[in-house]
Design an enzyme around this catalytic site. Structure first.
Site, PDB file in Angstrom:
ATOM      1  N   HIS A   1       0.802  -1.230   0.000  1.00 17.16           N
ATOM      2  CA  HIS A   1       0.000   0.000   0.000  1.00 17.16           C
ATOM      3  C   HIS A   1       0.841   1.289   0.000  1.00 17.16           C
ATOM      4  O   HIS A   1       0.674   2.158  -0.857  1.00 17.16           O
ATOM      5  CB  HIS A   1      -0.877   0.049   1.252  1.00 17.16           C
ATOM      6  CG  HIS A   1      -1.661  -1.180   1.534  1.00 17.16           C
ATOM      7  ND1 HIS A   1      -2.844  -1.485   0.900  1.00 17.16           N
ATOM      8  CD2 HIS A   1      -1.455  -2.197   2.420  1.00 17.16           C
ATOM      9  CE1 HIS A   1      -3.333  -2.619   1.382  1.00 17.16           C
ATOM     10  NE2 HIS A   1      -2.511  -3.075   2.302  1.00 17.16           N
TER      11      HIS A   1
HETATM   12  C1  BDR Z   1      -2.811   0.540   5.542  1.00 21.41           C
HETATM   13  O1  BDR Z   1      -2.932  -0.028   6.859  1.00 21.41           O
HETATM   14  C2  BDR Z   1      -1.690  -0.522   7.289  1.00 21.41           C
HETATM   15  O2  BDR Z   1      -1.818  -1.849   7.696  1.00 21.41           O
HETATM   16  C3  BDR Z   1      -0.713  -0.373   6.157  1.00 21.41           C
HETATM   17  O3  BDR Z   1       0.546   0.046   6.653  1.00 21.41           O
HETATM   18  C4  BDR Z   1      -1.335   0.675   5.263  1.00 21.41           C
HETATM   19  O4  BDR Z   1      -0.914   1.980   5.596  1.00 21.41           O
HETATM   20  C5  BDR Z   1      -3.565  -0.341   4.571  1.00 21.41           C
HETATM   21  O5  BDR Z   1      -4.903  -0.433   4.941  1.00 21.41           O
END
Ligand code: BDR
Ligand code: CA
Length: 311
Positions: free
Chosen positions: A238
């Protein structure tokens, strides 16, 4: 002459993918500072991980610790994805020292007042950024903009809400309504960019430096996704998307939209609401929503960034 690197402050909760975002930023941006927030793990753990990454990348920028809980809600973490430490699976060294301060919000305000044109890149719950915008409304026109990871057309923490927005919907609401340039990397984008076994093997094939540890982190991260999902090739990577949106904008397709954050719903708190009605009464777009990514090319950027720190 080489193009000038964009100045950015990353506000993060490392977090495996936050760590990868720091690698890309260290290679391709002018990382002015790193601020930390409670999110994937408690604040002391996310701050520790950020300092370790800063040290490993040989960066001179400070790490400032910020909010240890959301604006109005209790702290929530994502142990089920990132492990107890927030970055389980890697053999991490001890941090070189403590955070530069516990006042991330003050650091963001002072730095953005001293140097106009900085991009803020929140890749965790948006608590620090909301507090900064609330305490210093002038920031809205001193910064270049905000490129965030959060939201999307579907949820992950709940059916409706993505984790970063779900943790602190009130803070996300402040950020999405701040009025300046806003770039959104949501789940429907980041799920196009997965750490598949073939892609992790490309990191593993790099020798020395950071590569083996980062390959271990990718394997842990993808492992937790594969255990929990019926059908997924690997963890969606992400957070680097919010950095690459600035450093490699040509990798993305996009559309303008009006996006608001739900702060009340029993089932929908933290949901990003896209107003796609073709009506004159709909407010002007507030957000540049990234819709597609050239995943192979983006992975090359990530691998090249890791290779840069792998000698
Ligand atoms: C987001 O939530 C976290 O687990 C990850 O680092 C990312 O920023 C994805 O939903
Ligand atoms: Ca994150």
């Amino acid at each position: 002459m080489a193009a000038k690197l964009l100045p950015i402050i990353i506000d993060c909760d490392p977090g495996h993918d936050d760590a990868m975002a720091l690698v890309v930023a260290a290679r391709h941006a002018d990382l002015v500072g790193i601020t930390t927030v409670s999110g994937n793990a408690p604040l002391d753990a996310t701050t520790r991980n950020a300092i370790i990454m800063r040290d490993l990348l040989g960066l001179a920028c400070p790490v400032h610790a910020g909010a240890n809980r959301p604006l109005t809600r209790p702290a929530q973490h994502a142990t089920y994805v990132h492990g107890k430490s927030g970055m389980d699976g890697g053999n991490l060294p001890e941090p070189s020292g403590p955070a530069a301060s516990q006042d991330a919000v003050g650091f963001i305000i002072e730095t953005c007042r001293a140097q106009e044109g900085i991009w803020l890149v929140p890749i965790g719950p948006m608590t620090n950024i909301a507090l900064a915008l609330r305490s210093a409304p002038d920031l809205a026109h001193r910064i270049a903009g905000i490129s965030l990871m959060g939201g999307g057309r579907f949820g992950n923490r709940t059916a409706a809400a993505e984790f970063n927005l779900w943790c602190d919907p009130e803070a996300a609401d402040v950020v999405f309504s701040y009025g300046g340039p806003l770039i959104m990397s949501g789940l429907d984008l980041t799920h196009q960019f997965q750490a598949t076994p073939e892609r992790i093997a490309m990191v593993r094939a790099l020798s020395g430096g950071l590569a083996p540890m980062l390959a271990d982190l990718f394997e842990f991260f993808s492992g937790t996704y594969r255990v929990r999902h019926r059908k997924i090739g690997g963890a969606p990577v992400h957070d680097p998307c919010a950095v690459m949106a600035l450093t490699h904008p040509e990798l993305f397709t996009r559309r303008l939209a009006h996006v608001q954050i739900e702060t009340y719903g029993r089932l929908t708190a933290g949901m990003a609401i896209f107003d796609d009605r073709d009506l004159k009464e709909v407010s002007d777009p507030n957000c540049d929503v990234l819709t597609g990514i050239d995943a192979d090319a983006a992975w090359q950027v990530l691998v090249e960034s890791i290779a840069h720190f792998s000698h």
